[in-house]
Design a protein around this motif. Structure first.
Motif, PDB file in Angstrom:
ATOM      1  N   ILE A  98     -46.205  69.898 -28.423  1.00  0.00           N
ATOM      2  CA  ILE A  98     -45.827  71.249 -28.830  1.00  0.00           C
ATOM      3  C   ILE A  98     -44.759  71.837 -27.920  1.00  0.00           C
ATOM      4  O   ILE A  98     -43.909  72.623 -28.347  1.00  0.00           O
ATOM      5  CB  ILE A  98     -47.063  72.170 -28.913  1.00  0.00           C
ATOM      6  CG1 ILE A  98     -46.705  73.470 -29.671  1.00  0.00           C
ATOM      7  CG2 ILE A  98     -47.623  72.465 -27.533  1.00  0.00           C
ATOM      8  CD1 ILE A  98     -47.905  74.319 -30.034  1.00  0.00           C
ATOM      9  N   HIS A  99     -44.748  71.418 -26.661  1.00  0.00           N
ATOM     10  CA  HIS A  99     -43.758  71.953 -25.725  1.00  0.00           C
ATOM     11  C   HIS A  99     -42.365  71.390 -26.023  1.00  0.00           C
ATOM     12  O   HIS A  99     -41.361  72.109 -25.881  1.00  0.00           O
ATOM     13  CB  HIS A  99     -44.197  71.660 -24.296  1.00  0.00           C
ATOM     14  CG  HIS A  99     -45.549  72.217 -23.986  1.00  0.00           C
ATOM     15  ND1 HIS A  99     -45.786  73.569 -23.905  1.00  0.00           N
ATOM     16  CD2 HIS A  99     -46.751  71.610 -23.788  1.00  0.00           C
ATOM     17  CE1 HIS A  99     -47.076  73.772 -23.644  1.00  0.00           C
ATOM     18  NE2 HIS A  99     -47.680  72.593 -23.588  1.00  0.00           N
ATOM     19  N   GLU A 100     -42.301  70.142 -26.477  1.00  0.00           N
ATOM     20  CA  GLU A 100     -41.024  69.573 -26.905  1.00  0.00           C
ATOM     21  C   GLU A 100     -40.539  70.256 -28.184  1.00  0.00           C
ATOM     22  O   GLU A 100     -39.332  70.494 -28.355  1.00  0.00           O
ATOM     23  CB  GLU A 100     -41.156  68.072 -27.119  1.00  0.00           C
ATOM     24  CG  GLU A 100     -41.362  67.271 -25.832  1.00  0.00           C
ATOM     25  CD  GLU A 100     -41.420  65.782 -26.086  1.00  0.00           C
ATOM     26  OE1 GLU A 100     -41.256  65.368 -27.255  1.00  0.00           O
ATOM     27  OE2 GLU A 100     -41.646  65.028 -25.119  1.00  0.00           O
ATOM     28  N   TRP A 101     -41.470  70.560 -29.084  1.00  0.00           N
ATOM     29  CA  TRP A 101     -41.115  71.272 -30.311  1.00  0.00           C
ATOM     30  C   TRP A 101     -40.529  72.642 -29.985  1.00  0.00           C
ATOM     31  O   TRP A 101     -39.529  73.063 -30.570  1.00  0.00           O
ATOM     32  CB  TRP A 101     -42.342  71.397 -31.204  1.00  0.00           C
ATOM     33  CG  TRP A 101     -42.159  72.278 -32.397  1.00  0.00           C
ATOM     34  CD1 TRP A 101     -41.537  71.959 -33.578  1.00  0.00           C
ATOM     35  CD2 TRP A 101     -42.617  73.625 -32.533  1.00  0.00           C
ATOM     36  NE1 TRP A 101     -41.573  73.020 -34.436  1.00  0.00           N
ATOM     37  CE2 TRP A 101     -42.232  74.060 -33.833  1.00  0.00           C
ATOM     38  CE3 TRP A 101     -43.306  74.502 -31.705  1.00  0.00           C
ATOM     39  CZ2 TRP A 101     -42.515  75.350 -34.286  1.00  0.00           C
ATOM     40  CZ3 TRP A 101     -43.595  75.787 -32.155  1.00  0.00           C
ATOM     41  CH2 TRP A 101     -43.201  76.199 -33.441  1.00  0.00           C
ATOM     42  N   ILE A 102     -41.137  73.352 -29.036  1.00  0.00           N
ATOM     43  CA  ILE A 102     -40.599  74.650 -28.641  1.00  0.00           C
ATOM     44  C   ILE A 102     -39.209  74.490 -28.032  1.00  0.00           C
ATOM     45  O   ILE A 102     -38.291  75.253 -28.338  1.00  0.00           O
ATOM     46  CB  ILE A 102     -41.557  75.346 -27.646  1.00  0.00           C
ATOM     47  CG1 ILE A 102     -42.842  75.767 -28.371  1.00  0.00           C
ATOM     48  CG2 ILE A 102     -40.884  76.557 -27.001  1.00  0.00           C
ATOM     49  CD1 ILE A 102     -43.935  76.261 -27.446  1.00  0.00           C
ATOM     50  N   ALA A 103     -39.043  73.485 -27.204  1.00  0.00           N
ATOM     51  CA  ALA A 103     -37.767  73.302 -26.499  1.00  0.00           C
ATOM     52  C   ALA A 103     -36.638  72.854 -27.412  1.00  0.00           C
ATOM     53  O   ALA A 103     -35.481  73.264 -27.229  1.00  0.00           O
ATOM     54  CB  ALA A 103     -37.950  72.290 -25.369  1.00  0.00           C
ATOM     55  N   LYS A 104     -36.981  72.024 -28.447  1.00  0.00           N
ATOM     56  CA  LYS A 104     -35.916  71.405 -29.233  1.00  0.00           C
ATOM     57  C   LYS A 104     -36.075  71.554 -30.744  1.00  0.00           C
ATOM     58  O   LYS A 104     -35.115  71.309 -31.485  1.00  0.00           O
ATOM     59  CB  LYS A 104     -35.843  69.914 -28.907  1.00  0.00           C
ATOM     60  CG  LYS A 104     -35.554  69.610 -27.437  1.00  0.00           C
ATOM     61  CD  LYS A 104     -35.556  68.109 -27.196  1.00  0.00           C
ATOM     62  CE  LYS A 104     -35.305  67.797 -25.717  1.00  0.00           C
ATOM     63  NZ  LYS A 104     -35.312  66.329 -25.474  1.00  0.00           N
ATOM     64  N   GLY A 105     -37.271  71.904 -31.234  1.00  0.00           N
ATOM     65  CA  GLY A 105     -37.510  71.911 -32.671  1.00  0.00           C
ATOM     66  C   GLY A 105     -37.844  70.526 -33.189  1.00  0.00           C
ATOM     67  O   GLY A 105     -37.731  69.532 -32.476  1.00  0.00           O
ATOM     68  N   PRO A 117     -54.405  69.361 -37.386  1.00  0.00           N
ATOM     69  CA  PRO A 117     -54.102  68.502 -36.237  1.00  0.00           C
ATOM     70  C   PRO A 117     -52.703  67.911 -36.334  1.00  0.00           C
ATOM     71  O   PRO A 117     -52.213  67.620 -37.418  1.00  0.00           O
ATOM     72  CB  PRO A 117     -55.169  67.405 -36.323  1.00  0.00           C
ATOM     73  CG  PRO A 117     -56.244  67.966 -37.189  1.00  0.00           C
ATOM     74  CD  PRO A 117     -55.559  68.878 -38.157  1.00  0.00           C
ATOM     75  N   ARG A 118     -52.072  67.747 -35.207  1.00  0.00           N
ATOM     76  CA  ARG A 118     -50.737  67.164 -35.167  1.00  0.00           C
ATOM     77  C   ARG A 118     -50.827  65.635 -35.138  1.00  0.00           C
ATOM     78  O   ARG A 118     -51.822  65.067 -34.684  1.00  0.00           O
ATOM     79  CB  ARG A 118     -49.980  67.630 -33.924  1.00  0.00           C
ATOM     80  CG  ARG A 118     -49.927  69.141 -33.748  1.00  0.00           C
ATOM     81  CD  ARG A 118     -48.781  69.777 -34.528  1.00  0.00           C
ATOM     82  NE  ARG A 118     -48.879  69.701 -35.966  1.00  0.00           N
ATOM     83  CZ  ARG A 118     -49.635  70.508 -36.722  1.00  0.00           C
ATOM     84  NH1 ARG A 118     -50.365  71.444 -36.148  1.00  0.00           N
ATOM     85  NH2 ARG A 118     -49.676  70.387 -38.020  1.00  0.00           N
ATOM     86  N   PRO A 119     -49.793  64.962 -35.616  1.00  0.00           N
ATOM     87  CA  PRO A 119     -49.787  63.496 -35.565  1.00  0.00           C
ATOM     88  C   PRO A 119     -49.735  62.988 -34.132  1.00  0.00           C
ATOM     89  O   PRO A 119     -49.334  63.710 -33.208  1.00  0.00           O
ATOM     90  CB  PRO A 119     -48.516  63.123 -36.329  1.00  0.00           C
ATOM     91  CG  PRO A 119     -47.663  64.346 -36.281  1.00  0.00           C
ATOM     92  CD  PRO A 119     -48.596  65.509 -36.269  1.00  0.00           C
ATOM     93  N   ALA A 120     -50.130  61.753 -33.938  1.00  0.00           N
ATOM     94  CA  ALA A 120     -50.113  61.145 -32.604  1.00  0.00           C
ATOM     95  C   ALA A 120     -48.714  61.227 -32.010  1.00  0.00           C
ATOM     96  O   ALA A 120     -47.719  60.978 -32.692  1.00  0.00           O
ATOM     97  CB  ALA A 120     -50.561  59.688 -32.694  1.00  0.00           C
ATOM     98  N   GLY A 121     -48.669  61.614 -30.758  1.00  0.00           N
ATOM     99  CA  GLY A 121     -47.397  61.697 -30.063  1.00  0.00           C
ATOM    100  C   GLY A 121     -46.710  63.040 -30.146  1.00  0.00           C
ATOM    101  O   GLY A 121     -45.707  63.268 -29.458  1.00  0.00           O
ATOM    102  N   PHE A 122     -47.237  63.946 -30.981  1.00  0.00           N
ATOM    103  CA  PHE A 122     -46.610  65.266 -31.084  1.00  0.00           C
ATOM    104  C   PHE A 122     -46.826  66.040 -29.795  1.00  0.00           C
ATOM    105  O   PHE A 122     -47.919  66.070 -29.229  1.00  0.00           O
ATOM    106  CB  PHE A 122     -47.194  66.056 -32.255  1.00  0.00           C
ATOM    107  CG  PHE A 122     -46.657  67.461 -32.346  1.00  0.00           C
ATOM    108  CD1 PHE A 122     -45.432  67.699 -32.936  1.00  0.00           C
ATOM    109  CD2 PHE A 122     -47.377  68.529 -31.828  1.00  0.00           C
ATOM    110  CE1 PHE A 122     -44.924  68.995 -33.023  1.00  0.00           C
ATOM    111  CE2 PHE A 122     -46.889  69.821 -31.904  1.00  0.00           C
ATOM    112  CZ  PHE A 122     -45.656  70.049 -32.504  1.00  0.00           C
TER     113      PHE A 122
END
Length: 252
Positions: free
Chosen positions: A97-104, A90-95
């Motif tokens: 995935i679409h922002e991670w794809i867009a920016k890392g 599970p990802r931490p609160a607030g993560f």
């Protein structure tokens, strides 16, 4: 889209037991994992580019690459996330995935097509130039499926994907060679309507295709399924067998 964008289900699953037998290497600037077949079982000139899910190069993907190698294919997993894969769980609160794809993770290392495409091309180049691969297959799991589809244009001849995400309809329509899919019964990323649309697109493309649907499993089963659950273990093993059989028939 022929499949929806990645979601929470793309990072959950079970770590499998075993000892990887390949080696960690560098391909250009990128981390990679190379699994070589036994000399007496190697298919001359045949190789597989392994494009992983968002967990990247880890225990499960290494063991799967070893299995492809054991079946005769030199296999390369390349780090399509440029050192920034997601950990299992599970990802931490607030993560997001679409922002991670867009920016890392650090905001400066995107995982968009503009960033990932050159890494895939680097992997293809390595297999061709270093290992003499002239018969190139590719496997893509979840996130990686999009880049199998996109890179027939770069030399992929035969493709296999499981529970794909992010594939655009026009990308799928443009493939030029045999293509197989393993799908999960429960999958919000690749639900029934997307499977059916993909079937229509593949039929129109005029290439050999196969879509296998596995009951009782969810998105991610082919990589992260629980080996202690019978139906999950069966589906995972059969999905792998589907891939190997596909390459044995269409690549060799």
């Amino acid at each position: 889209m022929a499949s929806n964008p990645p979601g929470r289900c793309c990072t959950l699953g079970i770590k499998h037991e075993g000892t990887p037998s390949g080696e960690l290497i560098k391909v250009g600037a990128y981390d990679a994992y190379l699994a070589k077949p036994p000399a007496d079982k190697a298919h001359t000139g045949a190789g597989i580019l392994f494009l992983p899910d968002v967990i990247g190069i880890w225990q499960n993907s290494k063991l799967m690459a070893d299995q492809f190698a054991a079946n005769g294919y030199v296999t390369l997993i390349i780090d399509t996330f440029n050192g920034d894969p997601l950990p299992l769980g599970p990802r931490p609160a607030g993560f997001n995935i679409h922002e991670w794809i867009a920016k890392g993770s650090d905001g400066k290392n995107p995982h968009t097509t503009e960033a990932v495409d050159p890494i895939v091309v680097e992997g293809i180049k390595y297999l061709r130039e270093v290992h003499g691969v002239t018969k190139l297959g590719a496997v893509g799991y979840c996130f990686g499926a999009k880049y199998v589809v996109r890179h027939y244009k770069s030399g992929i001849q035969v493709g296999y994907v499981a529970h794909p995400s992010f594939v655009e309809e026009d990308e799928l329509a443009a493939i030029t060679g045999p293509f197989a899919i393993s799908a999960a019964e429960t999958d919000t990323i690749f639900p029934a309507e997307k499977r059916h649309k993909s079937e229509e697109i593949l039929k129109a493309a005029g290439v050999p295709y196969q879509i296998n649907l596995f009951s009782g499993v969810e998105h991610g089963f082919a990589v992260r399924g629980d080996p202690n659950v019978k139906i999950s273990r069966f589906a995972r093993e059969q999905a792998f067998l589907q891939a190997v059989t596909w390459f044995d028939n269409w690549l060799l």
